[in-house]
Design a protein around this motif. Structure first.
Motif, PDB file in Angstrom:
ATOM      1  N   THR A 153       0.699  -1.262   0.064  1.00  0.00           N
ATOM      2  CA  THR A 153       0.124  -0.115  -0.174  1.00  0.00           C
ATOM      3  C   THR A 153       1.133   1.321  -0.233  1.00  0.00           C
ATOM      4  OG1 THR A 153      -0.557   0.198   2.130  1.00  0.00           O
ATOM      5  CG2 THR A 153      -1.457  -1.138   0.898  1.00  0.00           C
ATOM      6  N   GLY A 154       2.069   1.432   0.250  1.00  0.00           N
ATOM      7  CA  GLY A 154       3.150   2.366   0.798  1.00  0.00           C
ATOM      8  C   GLY A 154       3.275   2.859  -1.234  1.00  0.00           C
ATOM      9  N   TYR A 184       0.455   5.053  -1.704  1.00  0.00           N
ATOM     10  CA  TYR A 184       0.465   6.638  -2.384  1.00  0.00           C
ATOM     11  C   TYR A 184       1.617   7.299  -3.008  1.00  0.00           C
ATOM     12  CZ  TYR A 184      -2.610   5.294   2.354  1.00  0.00           C
ATOM     13  OH  TYR A 184      -3.769   5.264   2.432  1.00  0.00           O
ATOM     14  N   ARG A 185       2.834   6.436  -2.529  1.00  0.00           N
ATOM     15  CA  ARG A 185       3.368   6.937  -3.173  1.00  0.00           C
ATOM     16  C   ARG A 185       3.477   7.634  -5.071  1.00  0.00           C
ATOM     17  NH1 ARG A 185       9.133   6.046  -1.713  1.00  0.00           N
ATOM     18  NH2 ARG A 185       9.903   5.190   0.653  1.00  0.00           N
ATOM     19  N   VAL A 232       6.052  12.507   0.154  1.00  0.00           N
ATOM     20  CA  VAL A 232       4.750  10.996   0.692  1.00  0.00           C
ATOM     21  C   VAL A 232       4.399  11.235   1.957  1.00  0.00           C
ATOM     22  CG1 VAL A 232       6.285   9.076   1.440  1.00  0.00           C
ATOM     23  CG2 VAL A 232       3.858   8.700   0.125  1.00  0.00           C
ATOM     24  N   SER A 233       5.097  11.600   2.903  1.00  0.00           N
ATOM     25  CA  SER A 233       3.749  12.297   3.919  1.00  0.00           C
ATOM     26  C   SER A 233       2.939  12.670   4.284  1.00  0.00           C
ATOM     27  CB  SER A 233       5.242  12.155   5.342  1.00  0.00           C
ATOM     28  OG  SER A 233       5.904  10.581   5.711  1.00  0.00           O
ATOM     29  N   ALA A 252      -0.118  11.248   2.450  1.00  0.00           N
ATOM     30  CA  ALA A 252      -1.031   9.984   2.755  1.00  0.00           C
ATOM     31  C   ALA A 252      -1.167  10.715   3.909  1.00  0.00           C
ATOM     32  CB  ALA A 252       0.925   9.323   3.748  1.00  0.00           C
ATOM     33  N   ARG A 277      -6.550   9.201   1.974  1.00  0.00           N
ATOM     34  CA  ARG A 277      -6.528   8.273   2.378  1.00  0.00           C
ATOM     35  C   ARG A 277      -7.816   6.932   1.850  1.00  0.00           C
ATOM     36  NH1 ARG A 277      -1.935   7.333   5.143  1.00  0.00           N
ATOM     37  NH2 ARG A 277      -2.581   5.399   5.784  1.00  0.00           N
ATOM     38  N   GLY A 302       1.384  -1.937   5.420  1.00  0.00           N
ATOM     39  CA  GLY A 302       1.078  -0.463   5.599  1.00  0.00           C
ATOM     40  C   GLY A 302       1.570   0.215   6.165  1.00  0.00           C
ATOM     41  N   ARG A 303       0.964   1.416   6.768  1.00  0.00           N
ATOM     42  CA  ARG A 303       0.752   1.640   8.438  1.00  0.00           C
ATOM     43  C   ARG A 303      -0.490   1.236   9.067  1.00  0.00           C
ATOM     44  NH1 ARG A 303       4.397   2.302   5.598  1.00  0.00           N
ATOM     45  NH2 ARG A 303       6.380   3.764   5.528  1.00  0.00           N
ATOM     46  N   ASP A 304      -1.403   1.385   8.388  1.00  0.00           N
ATOM     47  CA  ASP A 304      -3.336   1.108   9.464  1.00  0.00           C
ATOM     48  C   ASP A 304      -3.488  -0.204   9.059  1.00  0.00           C
ATOM     49  OD1 ASP A 304      -3.082   2.252   6.147  1.00  0.00           O
ATOM     50  OD2 ASP A 304      -5.078   3.372   6.853  1.00  0.00           O
ATOM     51  N   ARG A 318      10.057  10.457   8.900  1.00  0.00           N
ATOM     52  CA  ARG A 318       8.989   9.827   8.989  1.00  0.00           C
ATOM     53  C   ARG A 318       7.902   9.075   9.424  1.00  0.00           C
ATOM     54  NH1 ARG A 318       8.677   6.367   3.408  1.00  0.00           N
ATOM     55  NH2 ARG A 318      11.402   6.519   3.803  1.00  0.00           N
ATOM     56  N   ASP A 343       4.819   9.919  10.106  1.00  0.00           N
ATOM     57  CA  ASP A 343       3.478   8.522   9.827  1.00  0.00           C
ATOM     58  C   ASP A 343       3.022   8.556  11.286  1.00  0.00           C
ATOM     59  OD1 ASP A 343       4.449   8.263   7.642  1.00  0.00           O
ATOM     60  OD2 ASP A 343       5.599   6.970   7.870  1.00  0.00           O
ATOM     61  N   ARG A 367       0.412  12.172  12.586  1.00  0.00           N
ATOM     62  CA  ARG A 367      -0.992  12.966  11.567  1.00  0.00           C
ATOM     63  C   ARG A 367      -2.357  12.375  12.392  1.00  0.00           C
ATOM     64  NH1 ARG A 367       0.251   8.464   7.402  1.00  0.00           N
ATOM     65  NH2 ARG A 367      -0.307   6.689   7.360  1.00  0.00           N
TER      66      ARG A 367
HETATM   67  O1   DC Z   1       6.304   1.793   3.203  1.00  0.00           O
HETATM   68  P1   DC Z   1       6.716   2.850   2.169  1.00  0.00           P
HETATM   69  O2   DC Z   1       7.487   3.728   2.659  1.00  0.00           O
HETATM   70  O3   DC Z   1       6.787   2.910   0.966  1.00  0.00           O
HETATM   71  O4   DC Z   1       5.270   4.133   3.074  1.00  0.00           O
HETATM   72  C1   DC Z   1       5.364   4.856   1.498  1.00  0.00           C
HETATM   73  C2   DC Z   1       4.747   6.003   2.989  1.00  0.00           C
HETATM   74  O5   DC Z   1       3.091   5.985   2.507  1.00  0.00           O
HETATM   75  C3   DC Z   1       5.016   6.297   4.078  1.00  0.00           C
HETATM   76  O6   DC Z   1       5.728   7.701   4.581  1.00  0.00           O
HETATM   77  C4   DC Z   1       4.132   6.346   5.191  1.00  0.00           C
HETATM   78  C5   DC Z   1       2.233   5.864   4.416  1.00  0.00           C
HETATM   79  N1   DC Z   1       1.795   4.760   4.018  1.00  0.00           N
HETATM   80  C6   DC Z   1       0.630   5.306   4.340  1.00  0.00           C
HETATM   81  O7   DC Z   1       0.198   6.083   5.436  1.00  0.00           O
HETATM   82  N2   DC Z   1      -0.089   4.300   5.086  1.00  0.00           N
HETATM   83  C7   DC Z   1      -0.463   2.635   4.475  1.00  0.00           C
HETATM   84  N3   DC Z   1      -0.794   2.029   4.638  1.00  0.00           N
HETATM   85  C8   DC Z   1       0.955   2.825   3.616  1.00  0.00           C
HETATM   86  C9   DC Z   1       2.335   3.879   3.580  1.00  0.00           C
END
Ligand code: DC
Length: 229
Positions: free
Chosen positions: A34-35, A38-39, A104-105, A108, A114, A134-136, A185, A189, A192
């Motif tokens: 999923t990153g 966002y990229r 990217v941050s 995102a 989102r 990902g993150r979430d 980041r 991350d 936010r």
């Molecule tokens: O995993 P990555 O470094 O490629 O992610 C790129 C950016 O996207 C990172 O700053 C956090 C964001 N991200 C996010 O907010 N939610 C996700 N599910 C995946 C990535």
């Protein structure tokens, strides 16, 4: 064997995607980075000059243009690895540049970005049999995921890994810049307002600072087998 959803969250550059990709290949699941999504939106914003010199985003314009943004994945015929596409164009290499990482941050962190990507991610996981990183993912995208992993490692080790990765690809790399980017980041991350990076209560924590890829693989396979048997 029952099909499950595997959610892998954690800090940037701690090997989440390698881990997720390897597991998906091993067990025949779909892998979604999923990153990369966002990229790809970030690359779209850069190409459309939506950042000013200070890095501020023209959010109004991005919101207007977002319906035109189509993100998909296509398998590399040589490596069978998924490559991110922006409106049909393969952008896998470009989205990994430090410039995209530096922008990217804030992208995102935008709730309308989102909302669009989370909806697409949830649709991708409807049939289960998916590993998503990902993150979430364990907190927002699939709070009901059967297996949730939260991966972390020290900032220095993560910067070192990213530095080596860029060098190996022949891309420009400066260790101090990368470390600064990793730390920035992490901060953005985790702080936010919309879907900050946080560990789901039912996630298993994996600190891989001192683990080899093989050790990590073995650990993850054990957890996967426990959940699917
Ligand atoms: O995993 P990555 O470094 O490629 O992610 C790129 C950016 O996207 C990172 O700053 C956090 C964001 N991200 C996010 O907010 N939610 C996700 N599910 C995946 C990535």
């Amino acid at each position: 064997m029952k099909k499950i959803i595997v959610a892998i969250d954690g800090h940037s550059s701690c090997g989440k995607s390698t881990m997720a990709k390897d597991l998906a290949r091993e067990v025949g699941y779909i892998y979604v980075d999923t990153g990369a999504m966002y990229r790809a939106v970030t690359l779209f914003a850069m190409r459309n000059n939506l950042f000013d010199a200070e890095g501020n985003i023209n959010t109004e314009r991005l919101e207007q243009l977002l319906p035109e943004v189509r993100i998909s994945f296509k398998l590399d015929p040589e490596t069978s690895r998924p490559m991110a596409c922006l409106n049909g164009e393969v952008v896998e290499q470009e989205i990994r540049s430090l410039e995209v990482s530096q922008h990217v941050s804030p992208i995102a962190a935008l709730p309308f970005v989102r909302a669009k990507l989370v909806e697409q991610q949830q649709a991708m996981g409807k049939e289960k049999g998916i590993v998503m990183d990902g993150r979430d993912i364990g907190t927002v995208v699939f709070p009901e995921a059967e297996l949730k992993i939260f991966v972390t490692a020290s900032a220095e080790i993560r910067a070192q890994r990213r530095y080596k990765e860029l060098q190996a690809k022949g891309m420009p790399a400066d260790f101090d810049d990368i470390l600064k980017n990793v730390e920035e980041r992490d901060y953005i991350d985790s702080h936010r307002a919309t879907s900050p990076l946080r560990q789901a209560d039912d996630a298993l924590v994996l600190d891989n600072s001192h683990l080899t890829i093989e050790e990590q693989k073995k650990w993850l396979m054990e957890k996967f087998n426990e959940k699917t048997k």
